[in-house]
Write an enzyme that holds these catalytic residues in place. Structure first.
Site, PDB file in Angstrom:
ATOM      1  CG  ASP A   1      19.643   3.837  -9.388  1.00 36.74           C
ATOM      2  OD1 ASP A   1      19.610   4.582 -10.370  1.00 36.74           O
ATOM      3  OD2 ASP A   1      20.505   2.886  -9.444  1.00 36.74           O
TER       4      ASP A   1
ATOM      5  CD  GLU B   1      24.715   5.189 -12.968  1.00 38.57           C
ATOM      6  OE1 GLU B   1      25.882   5.417 -13.630  1.00 38.57           O
ATOM      7  OE2 GLU B   1      24.469   5.268 -11.836  1.00 38.57           O
TER       8      GLU B   1
END
Length: 381
Positions: free
Chosen positions: A73, A138
């Site tokens: 991400d 994250e």
């Protein structure tokens, strides 16, 4: 048709960057990696928790287990008008690969995978096991990502020996800094209660801002510890204050304060909480407070992983790396409590989370070489 002359790591980095995987989306990044890892002999497990996609891939069944950890991400792009190039259309300009995630951390993911492929081709019968722990959560709330995968592994007693997190640790040149630990993070959400009223009649109200100010001043001035040789002193910072109705003639009925500790191994979250409550109580405040535990401090001292990393960086770049514990938190905080040694090594972090994020192409090549050398140092003895 023109031939693609990109190197393996550059080609893969471009492919990953072109996928708009803004937290918690993965957009096929992990499947792309999984297909190549499967071809290299990895067993692939997709672990989807709520809106988050995670991957646990492992080659081998023996210890020690070396685990690359990272995230697919990326943070939002921000103002598109300020980007010189479209953020999800990767392009190389003057040896810099531009695109969201180039440095944080799709460049690292590409380097990990290519390094692993090269290593396995050279050493198909290497010692131990190689694993990948990859998440799409994250940069977000970190609820359903690495922490959930670790819980799953712990439940079946599957242990990681060494973990290399691909966070962009470097500052000026590749490998000048590695992170061998991180401070703990504790957030407090404080509501100080008062009585709303008219500013002309303060005796009929109770101003929570006035009441809280001396306590907040004491908290801001407090020396929480002296740090140690590995960690700076614990830091207390007020991140947000909100009180009042927006009108100049109203005493507010409550004051909301958000603050954060970045703390060393000299204290614990429990000690910090106790000291904060003692100060608030000493000032006679009526309050509610909620605590958010963001991560424990951890430290990887001298040992196989740190030594292998230092040696690899020296061999590839000629740099004597500097292990540090500064900066923010990473997913290493979820891996370290299992007993694993954890190191962070990745590209230069000058443009992470900014518009026009970029990474030197030559650094990606060097990073791939570093990762491969670390594997050799640990799994070819």
């Amino acid at each position: 048709m023109s031939q693609n002359t990109d190197s393996p790591v550059l080609s893969l980095a471009k492919d990953l960057i072109s996928r708009q995987s803004v937290t918690p989306l993965d957009e096929g990044c992990q499947q792309l990696m999984a297909d190549r890892l499967a071809d290299a002999g990895f067993n692939i497990e997709s672990m989807v928790f709520e809106d988050t996609t995670n991957m646990w891939a492992r080659r081998g069944t023996q210890s020690p287990v070396f685990c690359f950890a990272g995230h697919t991400d990326v943070v939002p792009v921000g103002d598109l008008n300020r980007w010189h190039t479209p953020p999800f259309e990767p392009v190389v300009i003057d040896d810099y690969l531009h695109g969201r995630g180039a440095a944080d951390m799709k460049g690292s993911l590409a380097a990990m995978l290519v390094a692993t492929e090269r290593f396995i081709k050279k050493f198909p019968d290497h010692q131990g096991s190689i694993a990948f722990l990859i998440t799409s959560d994250e940069e977000g709330p970190f609820i359903n990502g690495t922490t959930r995968v670790i819980d799953t592994l712990e439940a079946r007693n599957e242990k990681i020996t060494w973990s290399l997190v691909g966070e962009p640790s470097s500052t000026h040149k590749l490998g000048d800094i590695v992170k061998n630990g991180r401070r703990g993070s504790l957030t407090g959400n404080l509501t100080v209660k008062g009585v709303q009223g008219h500013v002309a009649y303060p005796h009929l109200a109770d101003n929570p801002i006035h009441k809280a100010a001396p306590a907040l001043d004491e908290l801001a001035r407090m020396k929480w510890d002296n740090g140690n040789e590995f960690f700076p002193p614990t830091s207390f910072q007020i991140a947000n204050i909100n009180g009042g109705t927006g009108a100049s003639n109203v005493i507010p009925g409550a004051l909301e304060v958000m603050f954060n500790f970045r703390y060393s191994t000299e204290v614990t979250a429990e000690i910090l909480i106790e000291r904060v409550l003692n100060i608030l109580d000493a000032h006679g405040l009526e309050y509610d407070i909620d605590w958010v535990f963001n991560g424990l401090p951890f430290l990887t001292g001298d040992g196989p992983l740190l030594e292998a990393t230092k040696a690899a960086i020296k061999k590839v770049t000629g740099t004597n790396t500097d292990p540090q514990t500064s900066g923010g938190t990473s997913d290493g905080r979820f891996i370290a409590p299992t007993g694993a040694q954890v190191i962070e090594l990745g590209p230069v972090n000058a443009t992470i989370h900014k518009v026009n994020e970029c990474v030197k192409v030559s650094d990606l090549e060097l990073l791939t070489d570093c990762y491969e050398a670390i594997l050799e140092n640990l799994l070819c003895k």
